[in-house]
Enzyme design. Structure first.
Site, PDB file in Angstrom:
ATOM      1  N   ASN A   7      20.202   1.715   9.252  1.00 13.73           N
ATOM      2  CA  ASN A   7      19.993   0.836   8.098  1.00 13.73           C
ATOM      3  C   ASN A   7      20.436   1.595   6.852  1.00 13.73           C
ATOM      4  OD1 ASN A   7      19.046  -0.784   6.053  1.00 13.73           O
ATOM      5  ND2 ASN A   7      16.904  -0.766   6.712  1.00 13.73           N
ATOM      6  N   ARG A  90      21.817  -2.800  10.459  1.00 14.10           N
ATOM      7  CA  ARG A  90      21.282  -3.845   9.601  1.00 14.10           C
ATOM      8  C   ARG A  90      22.324  -4.118   8.524  1.00 14.10           C
ATOM      9  NH1 ARG A  90      15.834  -3.784   5.887  1.00 14.10           N
ATOM     10  NH2 ARG A  90      15.967  -5.978   5.335  1.00 14.10           N
ATOM     11  N   HIS A 179      15.571 -11.102   4.687  1.00 13.03           N
ATOM     12  CA  HIS A 179      14.503 -10.681   5.613  1.00 13.03           C
ATOM     13  C   HIS A 179      14.577 -11.484   6.914  1.00 13.03           C
ATOM     14  CE1 HIS A 179      11.742  -9.499   1.971  1.00 13.03           C
ATOM     15  NE2 HIS A 179      12.366  -8.425   2.432  1.00 13.03           N
ATOM     16  N   HIS A 207       6.308 -12.808   4.713  1.00  9.75           N
ATOM     17  CA  HIS A 207       6.705 -11.386   4.759  1.00  9.75           C
ATOM     18  C   HIS A 207       6.434 -10.823   3.363  1.00  9.75           C
ATOM     19  CE1 HIS A 207       9.457  -7.967   5.944  1.00  9.75           C
ATOM     20  NE2 HIS A 207       9.299  -7.806   4.637  1.00  9.75           N
ATOM     21  N   GLY A 209       6.050  -7.655   1.290  1.00 10.49           N
ATOM     22  CA  GLY A 209       6.217  -6.221   1.089  1.00 10.49           C
ATOM     23  C   GLY A 209       6.650  -6.010  -0.342  1.00 10.49           C
ATOM     24  N   ASN A 210       7.270  -4.887  -0.618  1.00 10.75           N
ATOM     25  CA  ASN A 210       7.773  -4.674  -1.957  1.00 10.75           C
ATOM     26  C   ASN A 210       8.758  -5.791  -2.317  1.00 10.75           C
ATOM     27  OD1 ASN A 210       7.710  -3.213  -4.286  1.00 10.75           O
ATOM     28  ND2 ASN A 210       9.551  -2.066  -3.711  1.00 10.75           N
ATOM     29  N   GLY A 211       9.630  -6.137  -1.362  1.00 11.70           N
ATOM     30  CA  GLY A 211      10.377  -7.396  -1.436  1.00 11.70           C
ATOM     31  C   GLY A 211       9.555  -8.398  -0.637  1.00 11.70           C
ATOM     32  N   ARG A 240      10.506  -7.692  -8.767  1.00 10.75           N
ATOM     33  CA  ARG A 240      11.348  -8.881  -8.992  1.00 10.75           C
ATOM     34  C   ARG A 240      10.479 -10.043  -9.473  1.00 10.75           C
ATOM     35  NH1 ARG A 240      13.687  -8.239  -3.371  1.00 10.75           N
ATOM     36  NH2 ARG A 240      15.379  -6.741  -3.581  1.00 10.75           N
ATOM     37  N   PHE A 284       0.433  -2.215  -4.260  1.00 10.70           N
ATOM     38  CA  PHE A 284      -0.814  -2.988  -4.280  1.00 10.70           C
ATOM     39  C   PHE A 284      -2.064  -2.121  -4.134  1.00 10.70           C
ATOM     40  CE2 PHE A 284      -0.261  -7.609  -4.587  1.00 10.70           C
ATOM     41  CZ  PHE A 284       1.097  -7.620  -4.845  1.00 10.70           C
ATOM     42  N   ARG A 285      -1.910  -0.914  -3.558  1.00 12.54           N
ATOM     43  CA  ARG A 285      -3.079  -0.024  -3.481  1.00 12.54           C
ATOM     44  C   ARG A 285      -3.504   0.384  -4.878  1.00 12.54           C
ATOM     45  NH1 ARG A 285       0.029   3.009   1.261  1.00 12.54           N
ATOM     46  NH2 ARG A 285       1.676   2.336  -0.127  1.00 12.54           N
ATOM     47  N   GLY A 333       1.194  -7.834   3.570  1.00 16.55           N
ATOM     48  CA  GLY A 333       0.650  -8.804   4.536  1.00 16.55           C
ATOM     49  C   GLY A 333      -0.120  -8.133   5.657  1.00 16.55           C
ATOM     50  N   GLU A 384      11.623  -4.556  12.337  1.00 15.50           N
ATOM     51  CA  GLU A 384      13.024  -4.959  12.205  1.00 15.50           C
ATOM     52  C   GLU A 384      13.942  -4.097  13.068  1.00 15.50           C
ATOM     53  OE1 GLU A 384      13.737  -6.443   7.833  1.00 15.50           O
ATOM     54  OE2 GLU A 384      11.997  -5.133   7.875  1.00 15.50           O
TER      55      GLU A 384
HETATM   56  P1  AMP Z   1       7.041  -2.808   2.582  1.00 11.66           P
HETATM   57  O1  AMP Z   1       8.063  -3.076   1.533  1.00 11.66           O
HETATM   58  O2  AMP Z   1       6.918  -3.890   3.608  1.00 11.66           O
HETATM   59  O3  AMP Z   1       7.145  -1.429   3.189  1.00 11.66           O
HETATM   60  O4  AMP Z   1       5.623  -2.813   1.820  1.00 11.66           O
HETATM   61  C1  AMP Z   1       5.310  -1.819   0.884  1.00 11.66           C
HETATM   62  C2  AMP Z   1       4.118  -2.266   0.065  1.00 11.66           C
HETATM   63  O5  AMP Z   1       2.972  -2.530   0.920  1.00 11.66           O
HETATM   64  C3  AMP Z   1       3.605  -1.166  -0.852  1.00 11.66           C
HETATM   65  O6  AMP Z   1       4.312  -1.141  -2.054  1.00 11.66           O
HETATM   66  C4  AMP Z   1       2.191  -1.599  -1.068  1.00 11.66           C
HETATM   67  O7  AMP Z   1       2.178  -2.509  -2.161  1.00 11.66           O
HETATM   68  C5  AMP Z   1       1.797  -2.350   0.167  1.00 11.66           C
HETATM   69  N1  AMP Z   1       0.807  -1.620   0.981  1.00 11.66           N
HETATM   70  C6  AMP Z   1       1.015  -0.676   1.924  1.00 11.66           C
HETATM   71  N2  AMP Z   1      -0.160  -0.242   2.439  1.00 11.66           N
HETATM   72  C7  AMP Z   1      -1.146  -0.904   1.795  1.00 11.66           C
HETATM   73  C8  AMP Z   1      -2.575  -0.893   1.859  1.00 11.66           C
HETATM   74  N3  AMP Z   1      -3.238  -0.109   2.696  1.00 11.66           N
HETATM   75  N4  AMP Z   1      -3.239  -1.730   1.018  1.00 11.66           N
HETATM   76  C9  AMP Z   1      -2.589  -2.527   0.153  1.00 11.66           C
HETATM   77  N5  AMP Z   1      -1.240  -2.582   0.068  1.00 11.66           N
HETATM   78  C10 AMP Z   1      -0.533  -1.785   0.851  1.00 11.66           C
END
Ligand code: AMP
Length: 400
Positions: A7, A90, A179, A207, A209-211, A240, A284-285, A333, A384
């Site tokens: 990727n 990817r 995605h 989905h 995540g950050n995106g 975004r 989000f943490r 999620g 993925e």
């Molecule tokens: P991703 O882009 O799918 O890797 O998601 C990353 C995002 O997931 C991070 O920026 C966090 O905002 C969120 N995240 C990861 N672990 C946790 C957690 N234990 N509690 C709340 N949010 C989380």
């Protein structure tokens, strides 16, 4: 079959070697700072993580270092590169021409190149990764798995923008969605996990995540999705903006004396929950911690994020005239019970009941709705790389 999954980003590259029989990861890692200086992270499963600093002017050197690490006599997982039977890549954008994963030949590379305009950060890097693998492992099949292809089943009423047709005809301006590898994997696994009928099922995948994006999957096929021509449309994301009145762009460009390129950079990199939290952050943490300490902007960011997700879920229930299952995936999620709880608090009208105890779990597959809920709600971690490996094996096996 052992598959190398790659990727590529503009200055980074993530990789995994997956054994397709066991579906286990045998080694994984990443190359960072390609074109700047260069750092390789390599971790064999069950072994120590190693970090090596070395110059990586291009993706060629980066992939060469990955291959050297894989066959390193001390820590490598392969005796020889011959053990790798195929490479899965990817690729961000396949446009309207590449509607499924495919074995890469010159015509596929030409389409990836044609889509540079639509994916200016990712498609050139994806192509560099492909060409590096072709050069360093001549004769091995390379497969492209597109972020856009799962969404190609959307009907025109979902993918057309209500702007003059000449722009669609001339430039193929439409919703593509992203995605897709995750939405395909997670919707399929949801159908399996809940024992739904693949040909008679209504699944919504969030989905987050950050995106972040959301899709309506009707009978296993994408009916609609929230990202658009680019990943900027739809949900509020880490940095975004997601949906907004396009007139905001003209207003701000005129009043702040910035051009449209700068405006889009702001909407991609300085907006979303990052902006709503008054630049506190996009993780989000951190936002949850700040909210618990009484930070109102962090609370607003989380509330606005969850509200937008709930509104999209409502619109996709309408799009499919019902819903059997809603699945949360992605970093937020899978892990953020607070966000899931807030989203579901808007959906009581669907007869959704949440199991508060289950909602404390994270990072695994589980049912979040209570036994008497009319709609099943689950959490299912996306994968993925495994999805790319599965498509690669299927295509390479069929071509033999
Ligand atoms: P991703 O882009 O799918 O890797 O998601 C990353 C995002 O997931 C991070 O920026 C966090 O905002 C969120 N995240 C990861 N672990 C946790 C957690 N234990 N509690 C709340 N949010 C989380």
């Amino acid at each position: 079959m052992k598959v190398l999954v790659v990727n590529c980003g503009s200055s980074s590259l993530k990789y995994q070697v997956i054994n397709s029989e066991t579906e286990e990861v045998e080694a994984k890692g990443l190359c960072e700072r390609i074109g700047i200086d260069g750092r390789l992270v390599y971790q064999p499963t069950g072994g120590e993580k190693e970090t090596t600093e070395a110059p990586m002017p291009t993706h060629n050197e980066a992939i060469q270092m990955v291959l050297d690490a894989l066959v390193n006599p001390k820590t490598g997982i392969l005796k020889s590169l011959d053990e790798i039977e195929a490479i899965g890549h990817r690729v961000l954008h396949g446009g309207a021409k590449l509607t499924a994963s495919c074995i890469i030949d010159d015509s596929v590379k030409a389409v990836i190149r044609e889509c540079f305009d639509l994916g200016p950060l990712h498609n050139p890097a994806n192509l560099m990764g492909i060409e590096a693998c072709q050069k360093l492992m001549p004769g091995k099949p390379n497969v492209a798995v597109f972020d856009t292809s799962f969404h190609q089943t959307m009907p025109p009423k979902a993918y057309r923008y209500a702007i003059p047709t000449k722009y669609y005809d001339k430039y193929a301006i439409r919703k593509y969605g992203f995605h897709g590898t995750s939405h395909k994997f997670v919707s399929k696994e949801t159908i399996k996990y809940l024992g739904l009928d693949p040909d008679n099922s209504k699944v919504i995948v969030a989905h987050l995540g950050n995106g972040a994006s959301i899709s309506a999957v009707l009978n296993g096929k994408c009916a609609d999705t929230s990202m658009g021509l680019t990943p900027l449309e739809g949900l509020i994301m880490g940095t975004r903006s997601g949906d907004l009145d396009p007139a905001v762009l003209e207003y701000l460009c005129n009043h702040e004396k910035i051009d449209i390129t700068e405006m889009l950079r702001i909407l991609n990199k300085e907006s979303g929950v990052f902006a709503l939290s008054d630049n506190l952050g996009s993780d989000f943490r951190d936002l949850e911690d700040a909210m618990n300490e009484g930070n109102e902007a962090a609370g607003l960011a989380i509330d606005a994020f969850a509200y937008r997700v709930a509104k999209y879920i409502g619109s996709y229930v309408a799009a499919m005239n019902g819903v059997d299952a809603i699945t949360f995936t992605g970093g937020i999620g899978e892990n953020a019970g607070l966000v899931r709880g807030k989203v579901l608090s808007y959906l009581g009208y669907l007869g959704i009941q949440i199991d508060e105890e289950a909602n404390k779990k994270r990072g695994e597959t589980f049912v979040l709705s209570s036994a008497d809920s009319k709609v099943k709600v689950i959490v299912l971690p996306t994968n993925e790389e495994l999805a790319i490996c599965r498509d690669t094996v299927e295509l390479v096996t069929a071509a033999k």
